[in-house]
Structure formats: C-alpha cells, structure tokens
Write an enzyme that holds these catalytic residues in place. Sequence first.
Site, PDB file in Angstrom:
ATOM      1  N   SER A 141       5.942  -6.475  -3.058  1.00 23.34           N
ATOM      2  CA  SER A 141       5.232  -5.301  -3.560  1.00 23.34           C
ATOM      3  C   SER A 141       3.916  -5.742  -4.192  1.00 23.34           C
ATOM      4  CB  SER A 141       6.083  -4.588  -4.596  1.00 23.34           C
ATOM      5  OG  SER A 141       5.252  -3.778  -5.406  1.00 23.34           O
ATOM      6  N   HIS A 201       4.641  -4.269   0.906  1.00 19.97           N
ATOM      7  CA  HIS A 201       5.083  -3.016   0.287  1.00 19.97           C
ATOM      8  C   HIS A 201       3.949  -2.501  -0.597  1.00 19.97           C
ATOM      9  CE1 HIS A 201       8.121  -0.141  -1.107  1.00 19.97           C
ATOM     10  NE2 HIS A 201       7.656  -0.334  -2.322  1.00 19.97           N
ATOM     11  N   ASP A 236       2.694   0.287  -3.068  1.00 16.65           N
ATOM     12  CA  ASP A 236       3.148   1.320  -4.002  1.00 16.65           C
ATOM     13  C   ASP A 236       2.011   2.243  -4.421  1.00 16.65           C
ATOM     14  OD1 ASP A 236       5.972   0.838  -4.445  1.00 16.65           O
ATOM     15  OD2 ASP A 236       5.375  -1.081  -5.320  1.00 16.65           O
ATOM     16  N   MET A 238       0.996   5.424  -6.694  1.00 13.61           N
ATOM     17  CA  MET A 238       1.431   6.235  -7.850  1.00 13.61           C
ATOM     18  C   MET A 238       0.293   7.138  -8.293  1.00 13.61           C
ATOM     19  SD  MET A 238       3.481   3.371 -10.009  1.00 13.61           S
ATOM     20  CE  MET A 238       4.618   2.222  -9.224  1.00 13.61           C
ATOM     21  N   HIS A 286       4.801   3.244   0.116  1.00 18.24           N
ATOM     22  CA  HIS A 286       5.800   3.956  -0.696  1.00 18.24           C
ATOM     23  C   HIS A 286       5.046   4.955  -1.560  1.00 18.24           C
ATOM     24  CE1 HIS A 286       8.936   3.605  -4.211  1.00 18.24           C
ATOM     25  NE2 HIS A 286       8.860   4.813  -3.708  1.00 18.24           N
ATOM     26  N   MET A 290       4.667   7.573  -4.243  1.00 12.15           N
ATOM     27  CA  MET A 290       5.252   8.183  -5.443  1.00 12.15           C
ATOM     28  C   MET A 290       4.226   9.189  -5.922  1.00 12.15           C
ATOM     29  SD  MET A 290       6.776   4.649  -6.968  1.00 12.15           S
ATOM     30  CE  MET A 290       5.722   3.689  -5.874  1.00 12.15           C
ATOM     31  N   MET A 343      15.965   3.309  -4.497  1.00  9.96           N
ATOM     32  CA  MET A 343      15.375   2.739  -5.701  1.00  9.96           C
ATOM     33  C   MET A 343      16.491   2.195  -6.585  1.00  9.96           C
ATOM     34  SD  MET A 343      12.151   3.223  -5.339  1.00  9.96           S
ATOM     35  CE  MET A 343      11.728   2.484  -6.918  1.00  9.96           C
ATOM     36  N   ASP A 401      14.561  -1.337  -3.540  1.00  7.50           N
ATOM     37  CA  ASP A 401      13.295  -1.526  -4.251  1.00  7.50           C
ATOM     38  C   ASP A 401      13.522  -1.425  -5.756  1.00  7.50           C
ATOM     39  OD1 ASP A 401      10.658  -1.592  -5.061  1.00  7.50           O
ATOM     40  OD2 ASP A 401      10.110   0.336  -4.190  1.00  7.50           O
TER      41      ASP A 401
HETATM   42  C1  DX5 Z   1       8.520   0.744  -8.647  1.00 10.90           C
HETATM   43  C2  DX5 Z   1       7.966   0.260  -7.323  1.00 10.90           C
HETATM   44  C3  DX5 Z   1       8.473  -1.065  -6.893  1.00 10.90           C
HETATM   45  C4  DX5 Z   1       8.147  -2.176  -7.840  1.00 10.90           C
HETATM   46  C5  DX5 Z   1       9.014  -3.342  -7.558  1.00 10.90           C
HETATM   47  O1  DX5 Z   1       8.163   2.073  -8.845  1.00 10.90           O
HETATM   48  O2  DX5 Z   1       8.303   1.184  -6.298  1.00 10.90           O
HETATM   49  O3  DX5 Z   1       8.053  -1.381  -5.582  1.00 10.90           O
HETATM   50  O4  DX5 Z   1       6.821  -2.573  -7.774  1.00 10.90           O
HETATM   51  O5  DX5 Z   1       8.707  -4.336  -8.499  1.00 10.90           O
HETATM   52  P1  DX5 Z   1       9.801  -5.350  -9.028  1.00 10.90           P
HETATM   53  O6  DX5 Z   1      10.304  -6.113  -7.843  1.00 10.90           O
HETATM   54  O7  DX5 Z   1       9.045  -6.170 -10.005  1.00 10.90           O
HETATM   55  O8  DX5 Z   1      10.891  -4.510  -9.654  1.00 10.90           O
HETATM   56 ZN    ZN Z   2       8.024   0.639  -4.146  1.00 16.96          ZN
END
Ligand code: DX5
Ligand code: ZN
Length: 228
Positions: free
Chosen positions: A9, A34, A36, A38, A68, A70, A139, A177
């Site tokens: 990620s 990956h 992310d 947000m 991903h 969010m 998750m 994840d």
């Molecule tokens: C959380 C993200 C994850 C996160 C994982 O909202 O979707 O992808 O970055 O990070 P670690 O592996 O550090 O938990």
């Molecule tokens: Zn993620």
Amino acid sequence: MLPAVIAPSILSADFARLGEEVDAVIRSGADWIHFDVMDNHYVPNLTVGPLVCEALRRHGVTAPIDVHLMVRPVDRLVPDFARAGATLISFHPEATDHVARTIDLIRDHGCQPGLVFNPATPLTWLDHTLDTLDLVLLMSVNPGFGGQRFIPSALDKLAEVRRRIDASGRQVRLEIDGGVKPENVAAIAAAGADTFVAGSAIFGSGDYAATIADLRRLIGEGRENSRS
Ligand code: DX5
Ligand code: ZN
C-alpha cells in the site's frame, strides 16, 4: 487457489519519492500496487486521486494498480481512475447508492471491480453481487489510516468468503487489507486470502526485498497448513 499476490500500500511510502518507492517494491518482488484513495468524508483522512495514479503510469509503472476507493460518492471518480490507468477498482457498498450500477460502471470502463467490507459490514452485500465481481476485499482494520492493528475476527470472515467464492466456481480474488505482518500472514493465508495488502510492514521495513520474500514464504506455509 490462485497464486498469491502481494500488494504494497502506497499509504506508507515516502510520497516525496513515490515513483522510486513503487519501482523499488516492484523490483523487490511485489505483484500489484495498492492505491488508497481517501476523501475526508467517507473516511477521516485525505490522500491522492487520479492525477497521482496517472503520474505513476507516466513514470513507467506497468504493474497492476489496485485502486481502493474510500470515497463517497463513488461513481464520479470511476471514469477518471480508468483513464488514469487503474487495473482494479474497489469500493465500499455503503458509499454508493446503487451497488450493481457501480460494479457495471467499473467493468464498462475496462477495469476489474472489487467490493470492500469493513470489519462490521455484513457479507449479505455479496448475495447478489459475487457473480459480477473480480475481487472481494476484506478490511481487517477500520479504513482511514495505515499502521493499525489487525482485527482477528477478519479470519472467520475470510473463511466464510472463501467458502462462498469456491462455491461460486468463479475465479474471484480474496484480498485482505490492514495490519498484515509477517507474524500473522500465515494464519491469514490459511483462512483463505490469496491477495495481501501490506503498507507499514513493507515500507516501514529496512529491506523491502527481504520483507516481501518473508511474507511470500509465510503465505506458502499458511497454505500448506490449511491443506494438511
Ligand atoms: C487503510 C488502508 C490500508 C492501509 C494498510 O484504510 O486501506 O491499505 O494503508 O496499511 P497497513 O498495512 O499499515 O495496515
Ligand atoms: Zn487499502
């Protein structure tokens, strides 16, 4: 069982050197990136959008980019991420009004659709969608931040989704994840995951190649144990 995929990620990467960081994890044996996204609305944090995905493609990244989302709403961003070079696009069902329509939208834009379940999101969302998905993402932390601790109830949930995927007869990836580390990855693999996101465990380690090799070996051991 599909071959294991390790997806670092970018959330825990050094954003000032993102292209180099992505090159380094791919060179070190990672399979996917990956990504992310947000929005400070669906989750209480803000990260990056399609421009950064496109910048990674322009930089020369050819590995699959596993986006991903969010964000709420979802649909507005799907065409932008498809154009920016996303390979897979996953979203949270409670963040969109019409789950089936969003899945179709992702597929129509040439990307592989995934549905994401928070620790407290029930699996009933799969009842009428599994046949149209390429990925189920569970998750194992509440979304919003890297570096959180793995929530153990995710293991039972993984096993349940593994049963559903196997019963469907389709090749759907089962991704985990949140809080994935060398200490727990064998149990996670034994529970049925085949795709492993790891942020802080990889980017926080001094040696990406050694950590990824470690994760891959432990995933293999977990798979062996679940068979015996
Ligand atoms: C959380 C993200 C994850 C996160 C994982 O909202 O979707 O992808 O970055 O990070 P670690 O592996 O550090 O938990
Ligand atoms: Zn993620």
